[in-house]
Scaffold this motif. Structure first.
Motif, short mmCIF file in Angstrom:
data_model
loop_
_atom_site.label_atom_id
_atom_site.label_comp_id
_atom_site.label_asym_id
_atom_site.label_seq_id
_atom_site.Cartn_x
_atom_site.Cartn_y
_atom_site.Cartn_z
N GLU A 66 0.81 -1.23 0.00
CA GLU A 66 0.00 0.00 0.00
C GLU A 66 0.85 1.28 0.00
OE1 GLU A 66 -2.48 -0.50 3.41
OE2 GLU A 66 -3.73 -2.02 2.45
N LEU A 67 2.15 1.15 0.21
CA LEU A 67 3.00 2.33 0.32
C LEU A 67 3.03 3.18 -0.95
CD1 LEU A 67 6.32 1.62 2.22
CD2 LEU A 67 4.51 3.22 2.81
N SER A 68 3.03 2.52 -2.10
CA SER A 68 3.17 3.25 -3.37
C SER A 68 2.03 4.22 -3.62
CB SER A 68 3.27 2.26 -4.53
OG SER A 68 2.10 1.47 -4.60
N SER A 69 0.87 3.97 -2.98
CA SER A 69 -0.29 4.85 -3.20
C SER A 69 -0.56 5.76 -2.01
CB SER A 69 -1.53 4.00 -3.50
OG SER A 69 -1.81 3.13 -2.40
N ASN A 70 0.41 5.90 -1.10
CA ASN A 70 0.18 6.66 0.12
C ASN A 70 0.58 8.13 -0.06
OD1 ASN A 70 -0.10 7.67 2.70
ND2 ASN A 70 0.62 5.81 3.67
N GLN A 71 -0.32 8.89 -0.65
CA GLN A 71 -0.07 10.31 -0.87
C GLN A 71 0.06 11.06 0.45
OE1 GLN A 71 0.59 11.92 -3.83
NE2 GLN A 71 1.10 13.65 -2.48
N ARG A 72 -0.64 10.62 1.48
CA ARG A 72 -0.58 11.29 2.77
C ARG A 72 0.83 11.23 3.36
NH1 ARG A 72 -4.08 15.06 3.85
NH2 ARG A 72 -4.55 14.61 6.01
N LEU A 73 1.51 10.09 3.17
CA LEU A 73 2.87 9.97 3.67
C LEU A 73 3.79 10.94 2.94
CD1 LEU A 73 5.04 8.65 5.40
CD2 LEU A 73 5.16 6.79 3.72
N LEU A 74 3.62 11.05 1.63
CA LEU A 74 4.42 12.00 0.85
C LEU A 74 4.14 13.44 1.28
CD1 LEU A 74 4.14 10.37 -2.68
CD2 LEU A 74 5.95 10.08 -0.98
N ASP A 75 2.87 13.74 1.57
CA ASP A 75 2.51 15.08 2.05
C ASP A 75 3.17 15.37 3.40
OD1 ASP A 75 0.90 15.36 -0.19
OD2 ASP A 75 -0.97 14.93 0.87
N PHE A 76 3.18 14.36 4.28
CA PHE A 76 3.80 14.52 5.60
C PHE A 76 5.29 14.81 5.44
CE2 PHE A 76 6.31 12.45 8.96
CZ PHE A 76 5.85 13.13 10.08
N ILE A 77 5.96 14.05 4.59
CA ILE A 77 7.40 14.23 4.38
C ILE A 77 7.68 15.64 3.85
CG2 ILE A 77 9.35 13.49 2.93
CD1 ILE A 77 8.15 10.60 3.21
N THR A 78 6.88 16.08 2.90
CA THR A 78 7.04 17.42 2.32
C THR A 78 6.83 18.51 3.35
OG1 THR A 78 6.32 16.60 0.17
CG2 THR A 78 6.20 18.97 0.51
N ALA A 79 5.91 18.28 4.30
CA ALA A 79 5.58 19.29 5.31
C ALA A 79 6.65 19.41 6.39
CB ALA A 79 4.23 18.96 5.95
N CYS A 80 7.53 18.41 6.50
CA CYS A 80 8.58 18.43 7.52
C CYS A 80 9.83 19.14 7.00
CB CYS A 80 8.94 17.00 7.93
SG CYS A 80 7.63 16.14 8.83
N ARG A 81 10.55 19.76 7.91
CA ARG A 81 11.80 20.42 7.54
C ARG A 81 12.79 19.38 7.05
NH1 ARG A 81 16.47 21.14 10.13
NH2 ARG A 81 15.66 20.27 12.06
N PRO A 82 13.45 19.60 5.92
CA PRO A 82 14.42 18.64 5.40
C PRO A 82 15.47 18.29 6.44
CG PRO A 82 13.98 20.33 3.76
CD PRO A 82 13.29 20.76 5.01
N GLY A 83 15.72 17.00 6.59
CA GLY A 83 16.70 16.54 7.56
C GLY A 83 16.21 16.51 8.99
N GLY A 84 14.94 16.85 9.21
CA GLY A 84 14.41 16.94 10.56
C GLY A 84 14.17 15.59 11.21
N ARG A 85 14.13 15.62 12.53
CA ARG A 85 13.83 14.42 13.32
C ARG A 85 12.32 14.26 13.39
NH1 ARG A 85 15.22 13.59 19.72
NH2 ARG A 85 14.70 11.37 19.86
N VAL A 86 11.84 13.05 13.11
CA VAL A 86 10.41 12.78 13.11
C VAL A 86 10.14 11.50 13.89
CG1 VAL A 86 9.94 13.96 10.91
CG2 VAL A 86 10.57 11.52 10.91
N LEU A 87 8.89 11.31 14.27
CA LEU A 87 8.47 10.12 15.01
C LEU A 87 7.39 9.39 14.24
CD1 LEU A 87 8.37 8.32 17.59
CD2 LEU A 87 6.66 9.93 18.49
N ASP A 88 7.62 8.09 13.98
CA ASP A 88 6.58 7.22 13.43
C ASP A 88 6.01 6.46 14.63
OD1 ASP A 88 4.95 5.45 12.10
OD2 ASP A 88 6.50 4.68 10.75
N LEU A 89 4.87 6.92 15.12
CA LEU A 89 4.26 6.41 16.35
C LEU A 89 3.35 5.22 16.03
CD1 LEU A 89 3.78 6.84 19.42
CD2 LEU A 89 1.88 8.35 18.77
N GLY A 90 3.70 4.06 16.58
CA GLY A 90 2.97 2.84 16.22
C GLY A 90 3.39 2.44 14.82
N CYS A 91 4.69 2.28 14.64
CA CYS A 91 5.30 2.17 13.30
C CYS A 91 5.03 0.86 12.58
CB CYS A 91 6.81 2.37 13.42
SG CYS A 91 7.65 1.05 14.34
#
Length: 197
Positions: free
Chosen positions: A24-49
Motif C-alpha cells: 500500500e506504500l506506493s499509493s500513500n499520498q498522505r505519507l508524501l505530504d507529511f514528508i514534504t511538510a517536515c523540515r528537510p533533515g528533521g527528526r520525526v516520530l513514526d508512532l505505532g510504526c
C-alpha cells in the motif's frame, strides 16, 4: 495500557502485515505530504510504526525517523530498515518536549482506549517542536469493538476527532477520507487528519 490480545495478534501476524503494508506504500499520498511538510533533515516520530515501512520512506527522503511500536515482532522488522531508529514503546511512553519536526500516527492510535486519547494527544503536542506537523489516521465509526482477528479498535467520527485535536492545541489543516481492506479482510472507512502544533 496496551491491549495484550492486540499485541499478540500483531506479533503473530507481523510478516503478513508487513507485506500488506508494503503493497500500500506506493499509493500513500498522505505519507508524501507529511514528508514534504517536515523540515528537510528533521527528526520525526513514526508512532505505532508497525514493520517500519513508512519510517523507511521517511529515512530515504532525508528525514531522521524514530519508530516506536509496542509489538516486539514489529520493532524487529522496523530495525531492519536503513536509517530507522526503532524502539519498543507504548503510547503511554511518549515523553519529551520540542523533539520532533513531525509525528506520524497512521492507524496506530485507533488501538488506544478512547479515555486515553486526550492524554496521548497532549503528550504528542509537547513532543512536537513549535509549528511541527502531526498526521493521524483512524477508522471511522462509533464506540469500541474487536475485529474478526481480535484486535481492539476505537472508532471516531470526524467532528469528535477534530474537537479532540483542537482541545489538545492542534490546528487542523485538512482531512482526507477513504476506505481500505485491513488485515482482517474487511473494508472499512477511515479518516486522515493533517495538523500543526
Amino acid at each position: 495500557m496496551s491491549d495484550a490480545e492486540t499485541l499478540r495478534i500483531y506479533d503473530t501476524n507481523a510478516a503478513d502485515y508487513a507485506k500488506k503494508n508494503q503493497d500500500e506504500l506506493s499509493s500513500n499520498q498522505r505519507l508524501l505530504d507529511f514528508i514534504t511538510a517536515c523540515r528537510p533533515g528533521g527528526r520525526v516520530l513514526d508512532l505505532g510504526c508497525g514493520p517500519g515501512t513508512s519510517a523507511a520512506v521517511m529515512a530515504k527522503a532525508g528525514l531522521k525517523p524514530d519508530a516506536t511500536d509496542a509489538s516486539t515482532e514489529m520493532v524487529a522488522l522496523a530495525k531492519a530498515h536503513a536509517g530507522v531508529n526503532a524502539l519498543q514503546a507504548s503510547f503511554e511512553e511518549i515523553t519529551g518536549d520540542d523533539l520532533y519536526e513531525g509525528i506520524w500516527a497512521s492507524f496506530s492510535l485507533l488501538h488506544a482506549p478512547r479515555s486515553a486519547m486526550p492524554g496521548h494527544l497532549a503528550a504528542i503536542k509537547r513532543a512536537l517542536r513549535p509549528g511541527g506537523v502531526f498526521y493521524i489516521g483512524l477508522k471511522m465509526g462509533k464506540g469500541e469493538a474487536r475485529d474478526a482477528l481480535g484486535r481492539l479498535y476505537t472508532y471516531y467520527e470526524e467532528d469528535e476527532l477534530k474537537d479532540l485535536l483542537k482541545t489538545a492545541g492542534f490546528t487542523v489543516l485538512d482531512c482526507t477520507f477513504g476506505e481500505s481492506e485491513g488485515l482482517d479482510g474487511v473494508v472499512a472507512p477511515w479518516i486522515s487528519v493533517a495538523t500543526h502544533g
